[in-house]
Write a protein that holds these residues in place. Structure first.
Motif, PDB file in Angstrom:
ATOM      1  N   ASN A 285       0.840  -1.217   0.000  1.00 33.14           N
ATOM      2  CA  ASN A 285       0.000   0.000   0.000  1.00 33.14           C
ATOM      3  C   ASN A 285       0.869   1.258   0.000  1.00 33.14           C
ATOM      4  OD1 ASN A 285      -2.487   1.295  -0.111  1.00 33.14           O
ATOM      5  ND2 ASN A 285      -2.651   1.472   2.117  1.00 33.14           N
ATOM      6  N   GLN A 286       1.965   1.194  -0.762  1.00 26.99           N
ATOM      7  CA  GLN A 286       2.922   2.288  -0.966  1.00 26.99           C
ATOM      8  C   GLN A 286       3.733   2.654   0.280  1.00 26.99           C
ATOM      9  OE1 GLN A 286       0.825   5.544  -3.011  1.00 26.99           O
ATOM     10  NE2 GLN A 286       1.538   4.666  -4.927  1.00 26.99           N
ATOM     11  N   PHE A 287       3.688   1.819   1.302  1.00 22.20           N
ATOM     12  CA  PHE A 287       4.617   2.037   2.422  1.00 22.20           C
ATOM     13  C   PHE A 287       6.046   1.828   1.918  1.00 22.20           C
ATOM     14  CE2 PHE A 287       7.079   0.615   6.137  1.00 22.20           C
ATOM     15  CZ  PHE A 287       6.862   1.697   6.993  1.00 22.20           C
ATOM     16  N   TYR A 288       6.220   0.811   1.072  1.00 14.19           N
ATOM     17  CA  TYR A 288       7.463   0.623   0.332  1.00 14.19           C
ATOM     18  C   TYR A 288       7.191   0.954  -1.131  1.00 14.19           C
ATOM     19  CZ  TYR A 288       8.727  -2.117   4.472  1.00 14.19           C
ATOM     20  OH  TYR A 288       8.982  -2.520   5.759  1.00 14.19           O
ATOM     21  N   SER A 289       8.180   1.509  -1.807  1.00 14.63           N
ATOM     22  CA  SER A 289       7.957   1.857  -3.215  1.00 14.63           C
ATOM     23  C   SER A 289       9.236   1.662  -4.016  1.00 14.63           C
ATOM     24  CB  SER A 289       7.480   3.309  -3.353  1.00 14.63           C
ATOM     25  OG  SER A 289       8.466   4.206  -2.869  1.00 14.63           O
ATOM     26  N   SER A 290       9.055   1.283  -5.283  1.00 13.27           N
ATOM     27  CA  SER A 290      10.179   1.131  -6.205  1.00 13.27           C
ATOM     28  C   SER A 290      10.123   2.265  -7.224  1.00 13.27           C
ATOM     29  CB  SER A 290      10.096  -0.211  -6.942  1.00 13.27           C
ATOM     30  OG  SER A 290      11.016  -0.222  -8.019  1.00 13.27           O
ATOM     31  N   PRO A 291      11.235   3.000  -7.393  1.00 16.10           N
ATOM     32  CA  PRO A 291      11.232   4.129  -8.328  1.00 16.10           C
ATOM     33  C   PRO A 291      11.545   3.730  -9.775  1.00 16.10           C
ATOM     34  CG  PRO A 291      13.326   4.048  -7.169  1.00 16.10           C
ATOM     35  CD  PRO A 291      12.506   2.893  -6.650  1.00 16.10           C
ATOM     36  N   ILE A 292      11.702   2.441 -10.048  1.00 23.74           N
ATOM     37  CA  ILE A 292      12.172   1.977 -11.353  1.00 23.74           C
ATOM     38  C   ILE A 292      11.000   1.537 -12.225  1.00 23.74           C
ATOM     39  CG2 ILE A 292      13.815   0.450 -12.522  1.00 23.74           C
ATOM     40  CD1 ILE A 292      15.019   2.346 -10.355  1.00 23.74           C
ATOM     41  N   ASP A 293      11.045   1.876 -13.513  1.00 24.91           N
ATOM     42  CA  ASP A 293      10.019   1.405 -14.453  1.00 24.91           C
ATOM     43  C   ASP A 293       9.923  -0.115 -14.375  1.00 24.91           C
ATOM     44  OD1 ASP A 293       9.623   3.981 -15.251  1.00 24.91           O
ATOM     45  OD2 ASP A 293      10.433   3.735 -17.279  1.00 24.91           O
ATOM     46  N   GLU A 294       8.699  -0.612 -14.322  1.00 22.64           N
ATOM     47  CA  GLU A 294       8.480  -2.033 -14.056  1.00 22.64           C
ATOM     48  C   GLU A 294       9.155  -2.940 -15.088  1.00 22.64           C
ATOM     49  OE1 GLU A 294       4.697  -4.820 -12.842  1.00 22.64           O
ATOM     50  OE2 GLU A 294       4.524  -2.637 -12.674  1.00 22.64           O
ATOM     51  N   ASN A 295       9.199  -2.515 -16.345  1.00 26.87           N
ATOM     52  CA  ASN A 295       9.730  -3.398 -17.401  1.00 26.87           C
ATOM     53  C   ASN A 295      11.252  -3.481 -17.409  1.00 26.87           C
ATOM     54  OD1 ASN A 295       9.859  -0.679 -18.283  1.00 26.87           O
ATOM     55  ND2 ASN A 295      10.017  -1.336 -20.403  1.00 26.87           N
ATOM     56  N   VAL A 296      11.937  -2.633 -16.624  1.00 24.49           N
ATOM     57  CA  VAL A 296      13.404  -2.688 -16.588  1.00 24.49           C
ATOM     58  C   VAL A 296      13.938  -2.810 -15.154  1.00 24.49           C
ATOM     59  CG1 VAL A 296      13.712  -1.487 -18.779  1.00 24.49           C
ATOM     60  CG2 VAL A 296      13.621  -0.150 -16.664  1.00 24.49           C
ATOM     61  N   ARG A 297      13.117  -3.285 -14.249  1.00 22.85           N
ATOM     62  CA  ARG A 297      13.560  -3.450 -12.869  1.00 22.85           C
ATOM     63  C   ARG A 297      14.580  -4.585 -12.756  1.00 22.85           C
ATOM     64  NH1 ARG A 297       7.815  -2.839  -9.603  1.00 22.85           N
ATOM     65  NH2 ARG A 297       7.702  -0.553  -9.768  1.00 22.85           N
ATOM     66  N   SER A 298      15.650  -4.299 -12.051  1.00 25.96           N
ATOM     67  CA  SER A 298      16.706  -5.284 -11.856  1.00 25.96           C
ATOM     68  C   SER A 298      16.236  -6.430 -10.970  1.00 25.96           C
ATOM     69  CB  SER A 298      17.919  -4.606 -11.208  1.00 25.96           C
ATOM     70  OG  SER A 298      18.872  -5.557 -10.833  1.00 25.96           O
ATOM     71  N   ARG A 299      16.690  -7.643 -11.322  1.00 26.81           N
ATOM     72  CA  ARG A 299      16.470  -8.801 -10.445  1.00 26.81           C
ATOM     73  C   ARG A 299      17.522  -8.837  -9.349  1.00 26.81           C
ATOM     74  NH1 ARG A 299      18.704 -12.753 -12.948  1.00 26.81           N
ATOM     75  NH2 ARG A 299      19.722 -11.245 -14.293  1.00 26.81           N
ATOM     76  N   ILE A 300      18.559  -8.041  -9.504  1.00 27.57           N
ATOM     77  CA  ILE A 300      19.773  -8.243  -8.733  1.00 27.57           C
ATOM     78  C   ILE A 300      19.992  -7.149  -7.691  1.00 27.57           C
ATOM     79  CG2 ILE A 300      22.258  -8.615  -8.952  1.00 27.57           C
ATOM     80  CD1 ILE A 300      21.365  -9.135 -12.068  1.00 27.57           C
ATOM     81  N   ASN A 301      19.796  -5.902  -8.078  1.00 28.25           N
ATOM     82  CA  ASN A 301      19.941  -4.768  -7.155  1.00 28.25           C
ATOM     83  C   ASN A 301      18.613  -4.032  -7.105  1.00 28.25           C
ATOM     84  OD1 ASN A 301      22.658  -4.853  -9.024  1.00 28.25           O
ATOM     85  ND2 ASN A 301      23.111  -4.825  -6.842  1.00 28.25           N
ATOM     86  N   ILE A 302      17.957  -4.083  -5.961  1.00 28.19           N
ATOM     87  CA  ILE A 302      16.584  -3.581  -5.867  1.00 28.19           C
ATOM     88  C   ILE A 302      16.527  -2.367  -4.940  1.00 28.19           C
ATOM     89  CG2 ILE A 302      14.216  -4.187  -5.222  1.00 28.19           C
ATOM     90  CD1 ILE A 302      14.861  -7.076  -5.955  1.00 28.19           C
ATOM     91  N   PRO A 303      16.506  -1.152  -5.513  1.00 25.66           N
ATOM     92  CA  PRO A 303      16.343   0.044  -4.687  1.00 25.66           C
ATOM     93  C   PRO A 303      14.876   0.201  -4.290  1.00 25.66           C
ATOM     94  CG  PRO A 303      17.222   0.577  -6.893  1.00 25.66           C
ATOM     95  CD  PRO A 303      16.653  -0.796  -6.933  1.00 25.66           C
ATOM     96  N   PHE A 304      14.641   0.658  -3.074  1.00 22.38           N
ATOM     97  CA  PHE A 304      13.268   0.953  -2.667  1.00 22.38           C
ATOM     98  C   PHE A 304      13.273   2.019  -1.577  1.00 22.38           C
ATOM     99  CE2 PHE A 304      14.712  -2.623  -0.075  1.00 22.38           C
ATOM    100  CZ  PHE A 304      14.221  -2.375   1.206  1.00 22.38           C
TER     101      PHE A 304
END
Length: 369
Positions: A285-304
């Motif tokens: 519910n947006q308590f955590y959020s990813s700033p990366i476009d969904e189609n290019v999100r890394s599997r390896i380094n995940i900023p949030f």
């Protein structure tokens, strides 16, 4: 892995190494193969080290199904040294090269390459970080010596979902420092693949280079011998004293990958780990959020971010404090982007990620408004 006596290391590199490998290194550290000497004390021209060097090259060749017309080199100087080496070895063909800049490390590679030739950016700097422009919009130069990209940006959390199209069939060069051995890759589509070992395949100190044979033999005159791919190949990566301990450990990590399902096994684990974390972020519910476009999100380094779309610095500081009390380390995002970052390299287990997710859910329950 993941027991109460072990730190959960989500660092971006130097990164977690397989515990089994560290135990094996520990057992051999004082006396390698009953020689009475540590591998750190042995000559790099000894029979023992020559076999390690050969076995490490062969493991890479087998794991990645590297074709026979490619050479495998081990060098020093880290990724940044390799940025310069790539240009000095390849740009001489036409004097110009194409670069796709998708984040911090590809931008750094451009700064190095510009010292040695003309660099064409195939698309302008993105208005918004965390994206890759559609390849139909790329402005590639048919005269380029090579087309360069960073397969996975560790700082920015951006990963190419597929090998970029290469309209003029120039040599394709990829920095795979953080994605090597995490997914299957068709090496035959590349001129050069390179990267630092210290994320997925070993400790810091060694750079691997996989290069097609026809690209050897054309370095710039100013290229130092320690960065000259042709020279390093002729010397079988022992022109001068290599990082023998790093290569020795890397060879063990490569054997560990082979024993744990090879690249296919690592790929399956990689998707499972990242899917688990991204689902936790998406369902928060947006308590955590990813700033990366969904189609290019890394599997390896995940900023949030924690505490909303733009993050709440107070909550993020508390998140790190509580995580470290649970022995979850190196979750702080890169200083240039802030927030959090979880790096899920090959040695990070699914159990490690489950522990992180459990903590994230508990933290959200306590602090979500």
């Amino acid at each position: 892995m993941g027991n109460s006596n072990t730190a959960l290391n989500f660092g971006a590199g130097p990164a977690k190494l397989p515990r089994e490998v560290l135990q094996e290194v520990q057992a051999e550290l004082l006396s390698y193969q009953d020689s009475g000497m540590s591998i750190m004390e042995m000559s790099h021209r000894s029979a023992e080290y020559s076999k390690i060097n050969k076995d490490a090259q062969q493991s890479i060749r087998e794991l990645l199904k590297v074709p026979d017309n490619y050479r495998i080199l081990f060098m020093q100087g880290g990724g940044v040294g390799a940025f310069a080496a790539v240009a000095m070895n390849l740009i001489n063909r036409t004097g110009t090269a194409d670069y796709a800049v998708t984040g911090t490390w590809s931008a750094s590679a451009v700064k190095e390459a510009q010292k040695y030739g003309k660099v064409n950016l195939v698309f302008p700097k993105a208005d918004k970080p965390g994206s890759i422009p559609d390849q139909s919009t790329w402005n590639c130069d048919p005269n380029a010596s090579y087309l360069y990209y960073c397969d996975n940006e560790t700082v920015d959390g951006v990963e190419f979902p597929e090998i970029p199209s290469n309209p003029f069939n120039v040599p394709l060069v990829a920095d795979m420092s953080s994605s090597i051995m995490t997914k299957r890759v068709d090496v035959s589509k590349f001129g050069v693949i390179f990267g630092g070992a210290q994320k997925n395949i070993g400790p810091a100190g060694v750079v691997f280079v996989i290069i097609r044979e026809d690209l050897l033999g054309k370095p710039m005159d100013i290229c130092p011998s320690v960065m000259n791919f042709t020279h390093i190949d002729k010397c079988n990566s022992v022109h001068n004293t290599p990082a023998t301990l790093s290569v020795y450990i890397m060879e063990k990590v490569l054997r560990w990958i082979t024993a744990n399902g090879g690249v296919e096994g690592m790929e399956k684990q990689s998707f499972a780990k990242s899917d688990l974390l991204y689902k936790t972020i998406a369902n928060s519910n947006q308590f955590y959020s990813s700033p990366i476009d969904e189609n290019v999100r890394s599997r390896i380094n995940i900023p949030f971010r924690v505490g909303g779309v733009n993050g709440n610095e107070e909550l993020e500081a508390l998140f790190l404090e509580k995580a470290e009390k649970l022995k979850m380390y190196q979750l702080k995002g890169h200083r240039s982007v802030g927030g959090m970052r979880a790096s899920l390299y090959n040695a990070v287990s699914i159990e490690d990620v489950n522990s992180l997710v459990k903590f994230m859910l508990e933290f959200q329950k306590l602090h979500a408004v």
